[in-house]
Every structure is written in C-alpha cells, then in structure tokens.
Enzyme design. Structure first.
Site, PDB file in Angstrom:
ATOM      1  N   LYS A 189      -2.411   6.082  -4.557  1.00 50.15           N
ATOM      2  CA  LYS A 189      -3.505   7.024  -4.283  1.00 50.15           C
ATOM      3  C   LYS A 189      -3.300   8.367  -4.961  1.00 50.15           C
ATOM      4  O   LYS A 189      -2.170   8.829  -5.117  1.00 50.15           O
ATOM      5  CB  LYS A 189      -3.627   7.246  -2.762  1.00 50.15           C
ATOM      6  CG  LYS A 189      -3.627   5.942  -1.978  1.00 50.15           C
ATOM      7  CD  LYS A 189      -3.810   6.116  -0.493  1.00 50.15           C
ATOM      8  CE  LYS A 189      -3.528   4.802   0.225  1.00 50.15           C
ATOM      9  NZ  LYS A 189      -2.143   4.587   0.621  1.00 50.15           N
TER      10      LYS A 189
ATOM     11  N   ASP B 270       0.842  -1.195   0.000  1.00 54.83           N
ATOM     12  CA  ASP B 270       0.000   0.000   0.000  1.00 54.83           C
ATOM     13  C   ASP B 270       0.879   1.247   0.000  1.00 54.83           C
ATOM     14  O   ASP B 270       1.508   1.583   0.999  1.00 54.83           O
ATOM     15  CB  ASP B 270      -0.896   0.010   1.247  1.00 54.83           C
ATOM     16  CG  ASP B 270      -1.839   1.207   1.235  1.00 54.83           C
ATOM     17  OD1 ASP B 270      -2.888   1.112   0.568  1.00 54.83           O
ATOM     18  OD2 ASP B 270      -1.513   2.232   1.853  1.00 54.83           O
TER      19      ASP B 270
ATOM     20  N   TYR C 107       3.703   9.397  -0.452  1.00 58.84           N
ATOM     21  CA  TYR C 107       4.753   8.717   0.310  1.00 58.84           C
ATOM     22  C   TYR C 107       6.122   8.803  -0.368  1.00 58.84           C
ATOM     23  O   TYR C 107       7.126   8.435   0.212  1.00 58.84           O
ATOM     24  CB  TYR C 107       4.404   7.238   0.566  1.00 58.84           C
ATOM     25  CG  TYR C 107       3.043   6.985   1.182  1.00 58.84           C
ATOM     26  CD1 TYR C 107       2.288   8.011   1.748  1.00 58.84           C
ATOM     27  CD2 TYR C 107       2.507   5.700   1.207  1.00 58.84           C
ATOM     28  CE1 TYR C 107       1.038   7.763   2.295  1.00 58.84           C
ATOM     29  CE2 TYR C 107       1.268   5.443   1.760  1.00 58.84           C
ATOM     30  CZ  TYR C 107       0.539   6.479   2.297  1.00 58.84           C
ATOM     31  OH  TYR C 107      -0.707   6.223   2.834  1.00 58.84           O
TER      32      TYR C 107
ATOM     33  N   HIS D 291      -7.249   9.747  -2.182  1.00 54.54           N
ATOM     34  CA  HIS D 291      -6.611   9.685  -0.864  1.00 54.54           C
ATOM     35  C   HIS D 291      -7.476  10.326   0.231  1.00 54.54           C
ATOM     36  O   HIS D 291      -7.501   9.846   1.365  1.00 54.54           O
ATOM     37  CB  HIS D 291      -5.249  10.397  -0.939  1.00 54.54           C
ATOM     38  CG  HIS D 291      -4.247   9.909   0.057  1.00 54.54           C
ATOM     39  ND1 HIS D 291      -2.905   9.777  -0.227  1.00 54.54           N
ATOM     40  CD2 HIS D 291      -4.373   9.512   1.340  1.00 54.54           C
ATOM     41  CE1 HIS D 291      -2.274   9.342   0.848  1.00 54.54           C
ATOM     42  NE2 HIS D 291      -3.141   9.162   1.810  1.00 54.54           N
TER      43      HIS D 291
HETATM   44  N1  LIG Z   1      -5.132   6.472   3.357  1.00 52.18           N
HETATM   45  C1  LIG Z   1      -4.587   7.213   4.299  1.00 52.18           C
HETATM   46  O1  LIG Z   1      -4.924   8.402   4.485  1.00 52.18           O
HETATM   47  C2  LIG Z   1      -3.536   6.609   5.169  1.00 52.18           C
HETATM   48  C3  LIG Z   1      -3.120   7.295   6.326  1.00 52.18           C
HETATM   49  C4  LIG Z   1      -2.159   6.667   7.133  1.00 52.18           C
HETATM   50  C5  LIG Z   1      -1.659   5.435   6.776  1.00 52.18           C
HETATM   51  N2  LIG Z   1      -2.063   4.800   5.635  1.00 52.18           N
HETATM   52  C6  LIG Z   1      -1.534   3.469   5.231  1.00 52.18           C
HETATM   53  O2  LIG Z   1      -1.585   2.569   6.319  1.00 52.18           O
HETATM   54  C7  LIG Z   1      -0.286   2.106   6.635  1.00 52.18           C
HETATM   55  C8  LIG Z   1      -0.127   1.835   8.116  1.00 52.18           C
HETATM   56  O3  LIG Z   1      -0.439   2.964   8.892  1.00 52.18           O
HETATM   57  P1  LIG Z   1       0.664   3.810   9.694  1.00 52.18           P
HETATM   58  O4  LIG Z   1       1.946   3.709   8.993  1.00 52.18           O
HETATM   59  O5  LIG Z   1       0.072   5.144   9.910  1.00 52.18           O
HETATM   60  O6  LIG Z   1       0.740   3.153  11.131  1.00 52.18           O
HETATM   61  P2  LIG Z   1       0.772   1.693  11.818  1.00 52.18           P
HETATM   62  O7  LIG Z   1       0.902   0.608  10.816  1.00 52.18           O
HETATM   63  O8  LIG Z   1      -0.369   1.662  12.767  1.00 52.18           O
HETATM   64  O9  LIG Z   1       2.077   1.801  12.710  1.00 52.18           O
HETATM   65  C9  LIG Z   1       3.351   1.897  12.177  1.00 52.18           C
HETATM   66  C10 LIG Z   1       4.333   2.100  13.331  1.00 52.18           C
HETATM   67  O10 LIG Z   1       4.357   0.955  14.169  1.00 52.18           O
HETATM   68  C11 LIG Z   1       5.676   0.401  14.227  1.00 52.18           C
HETATM   69  N3  LIG Z   1       5.518  -1.068  14.212  1.00 52.18           N
HETATM   70  C12 LIG Z   1       5.221  -1.856  13.163  1.00 52.18           C
HETATM   71  N4  LIG Z   1       5.104  -3.139  13.529  1.00 52.18           N
HETATM   72  C13 LIG Z   1       5.334  -3.167  14.869  1.00 52.18           C
HETATM   73  C14 LIG Z   1       5.361  -4.206  15.824  1.00 52.18           C
HETATM   74  N5  LIG Z   1       5.112  -5.475  15.480  1.00 52.18           N
HETATM   75  N6  LIG Z   1       5.661  -3.886  17.108  1.00 52.18           N
HETATM   76  C15 LIG Z   1       5.911  -2.594  17.471  1.00 52.18           C
HETATM   77  N7  LIG Z   1       5.895  -1.560  16.599  1.00 52.18           N
HETATM   78  C16 LIG Z   1       5.605  -1.847  15.310  1.00 52.18           C
HETATM   79  C17 LIG Z   1       6.395   0.947  13.020  1.00 52.18           C
HETATM   80  O11 LIG Z   1       7.772   1.104  13.250  1.00 52.18           O
HETATM   81  P3  LIG Z   1       8.906   0.338  12.365  1.00 52.18           P
HETATM   82  O12 LIG Z   1       8.690   0.721  10.935  1.00 52.18           O
HETATM   83  O13 LIG Z   1      10.179   0.881  12.939  1.00 52.18           O
HETATM   84  O14 LIG Z   1       8.693  -1.116  12.615  1.00 52.18           O
HETATM   85  C18 LIG Z   1       5.749   2.315  12.862  1.00 52.18           C
HETATM   86  O15 LIG Z   1       6.353   3.246  13.724  1.00 52.18           O
HETATM   87  C19 LIG Z   1       0.623   3.230   6.094  1.00 52.18           C
HETATM   88  O16 LIG Z   1       1.962   2.832   5.953  1.00 52.18           O
HETATM   89  C20 LIG Z   1      -0.073   3.551   4.805  1.00 52.18           C
HETATM   90  O17 LIG Z   1       0.224   2.587   3.824  1.00 52.18           O
HETATM   91  C21 LIG Z   1      -3.014   5.376   4.840  1.00 52.18           C
END
Ligand SMILES: NC(=O)c1ccc[n+]([C@@H]2O[C@H](COP(=O)([O-])OP(=O)(O)OC[C@H]3O[C@@H](n4cnc5c(N)ncnc54)[C@H](OP(=O)(O)O)[C@@H]3O)[C@@H](O)[C@H]2O)c1
Length: 272
Positions: free
Chosen positions: A77, A47, A52, A109
């Site tokens: 997106k 994704d 990004y 998005h």
């Molecule tokens: N459509 C939208 O508007 C939108 C908005 C936000 C996000 N997204 C999508 O959703 C994805 C995920 O959301 P997000 O990146 O906001 O947050 P998330 O997946 O909830 O959290 C990511 C964070 O958690 C850490 N992490 C990952 N696995 C872990 C584990 N097993 N134990 C402890 N910490 C862990 C990561 O650090 P490390 O990398 O250091 O492991 C990072 O700091 C994004 O990458 C993006 O593709 C979309």
C-alpha cells in the site's frame, strides 16, 4: 472453497479469498517464519504495506518458501506520506524494490484529502505500464468511492476496509458489489477484542470451531476477501481451517445482526 479459492477482480486478475495480514508483525525472522508457515499451511496471499516495515521480509519469505512466485498474491500500500503523482510513482518503485518482486495489488492506504486524486492517477499509470497487476483503495467510504469513480479511467479492483459482524458496513458492501469492486476485510478478528463475546462463543460452540474461525468464515460466506493477522503458528493454521464447515443461514443472519459500529482502527468517515 479452500485456501486456494480465488475471487475474480474486475480486470480479470484473481485474488485468493484468504490472506495473511502482517500489520504489527515485527520486521525480521519472526515475520518471515510466520509467512513461510502460512504458505506451508495453504495461504497464497500476503497483505503488507510500506507502513508495516516488513515488505522486505515478505519477499524473503516467499523466496525461501520455494513456492513459485506466480502462485502467490502480494498486496502492498501507498502510505499517507507518499501521496501526490510523482511521490506515488516513486513509492511504488521503492516498495517493489523492498519486496524484491512485483506487486499484485497496490492500494491507496487511506483517502488522504486533496491529494488522493493525483495519487490515483499515478496508480493508473503504474497499472497501464504493467508495474502493478491490479490497483485499488483502502479505507474508502461510499462517498470517497463515488468521487473516485467520477474521475477514474481505471476502476479500482478492491476496497480494503475494517469489516466484521461488529462493523457490518452493509451500504458499503452493497455499493462495492454493485460497482464490481472486491471488498476486503481487515481486522476481521476485531484484533481479538470480541473473541470472548458470549453470543459469538455460543455460535462457535455449536460448530465446534473457535470464535476466530467463525468470524473468518462469516466473511468468506459473504464472498469478502479476509485478512486475519497472526504470527503464532498454531493460530495461523487454525485461521485457515475454515473450509470444512458451513455456517447455516439462520446463524449467518444472527451474525449480521451483531453490528455495533465497533472499530479497532481508524475511521475514515469524517475525512473530507
Ligand atoms: N488497510 C488498512 O488500513 C488496514 C488496517 C488494519 C489492518 N489491515 C490489514 O488487516 C490485517 C488484519 O488486521 P489486524 O492485524 O488489525 O487484526 P486482526 O486480524 O483482526 O487481529 C489480529 C490479532 O488477533 C490475534 N489472533 C490471530 N488469530 C487468532 C486466533 N485464531 N485466536 C485468537 N487470537 C488470534 C493476533 O495475535 P497473534 O499474532 O499473537 O496470533 C493479533 O493480536 C493486518 O495485519 C493488515 O494486513 C489493514
């Protein structure tokens, strides 16, 4: 269910339930290596977004992995600056060029006011011309979805929103299911902010799993596509090791009750 298990979208295309998020994965080798590691760990869904700044790395990593392109699902997106009919057509072309391959799912998005309808018509055109295999939206509330469904010729296949037990958007989830729109959970790990919550830790301990794995599994058991982000190889692997256990009904109900409208990202509720 395993890492390869897919949900069927309303247009017949299939999407793996587990995807790797790459928001804030820095452009370059680190992201490429994370994606290759994820693909080697069984992930088949990435994704990304124009925002990004790593679409190019997604394409490079997939080519480097040697895994046939058609086995992998790529979402990207349309960014807020690129709304409008012609701009959206152009933006999709640019994303396709950056990826160096076709887009499986192209999402708006964010429901930017006034222009989102024109952008949706562009996405319909891209879909009809076969330039994206599926189209959908992100950060749409029930109100935004109703408006879209009233005007659309093509029903969005998916809505990607922030979703976790701490932001259990039940009404939106029900609406999406009633209208055959696949819900996708972003920030499913609350960006790490709730991973030390004692009540979540107690459940995790019971299953001998990490709190991150419980949050991912909760989405999967609700048949929600889930997009945890990590660039750390052991966490990428850990986040995929969620298919060897089941959260029982009682604990699922308890997790459903964690809701506190907790957001880590933008809130589209007030967007006209
Ligand atoms: N459509 C939208 O508007 C939108 C908005 C936000 C996000 N997204 C999508 O959703 C994805 C995920 O959301 P997000 O990146 O906001 O947050 P998330 O997946 O909830 O959290 C990511 C964070 O958690 C850490 N992490 C990952 N696995 C872990 C584990 N097993 N134990 C402890 N910490 C862990 C990561 O650090 P490390 O990398 O250091 O492991 C990072 O700091 C994004 O990458 C993006 O593709 C979309």
């Amino acid at each position: 269910m395993d890492t390869y298990t897919k949900a069927k979208l309303n247009n017949g295309q299939c999407i793996p339930y587990l995807g790797l998020g790459v928001y804030q994965s820095p452009p370059g080798e680190q992201t490429q290596n994370a994606i290759i590691h994820a693909l080697n760990s069984g992930y088949r869904h990435i994704d990304t977004a124009k925002l990004y700044d790593n679409e190019k790395d997604v394409g490079i990593a997939i080519r480097k992995s040697g895994i046939p392109r058609e086995e992998i699902f790529i979402t990207t997106k349309l960014w807020n600056d690129d709304h409008g009919y012609d701009q959206a057509l152009q933006a999709c072309k640019k994303s396709t060029e950056s990826l160096g391959t076709y887009i499986d799912l192209y999402l708006i998005h964010f429901p930017v006011e006034k222009v989102r309808g024109d952008s949706w018509r562009a996405l319909e055109k891209l879909y009809e011309d076969g330039l994206c295999k599926s189209i959908g939206v992100s950060n749409y509330t029930v109100r935004h979805l109703r408006e879209l469904l009233d005007q659309a010729n093509v029903t969005p296949t998916a809505n990607q929103v922030e979703f976790s037990p701490y932001l259990f958007q039940k009404e939106l989830w029900d609406f999406c299911r009633e209208n055959n729109i696949q819900l996708q959970a972003y920030s499913p790990l609350t960006r790490g902010q709730k991973l030390q919550d004692p009540k979540l830790m107690a459940i995790a301990e019971k299953y001998n799993k990490s709190t991150a794995q419980i949050l991912i599994k909760w989405c999967l058991q609700h048949e929600i596509v889930v997009l945890p982000k990590s660039i750390n190889h052991s966490r990428i692997q850990q986040n995929a090791q969620v298919f060897d256990f089941e959260i029982n009904q009682e604990d699922m109900a308890q997790l459903d009750n964690f809701n506190e409208n907790f957001r880590t990202c933008w809130d589209p509720t007030g967007t006209p």
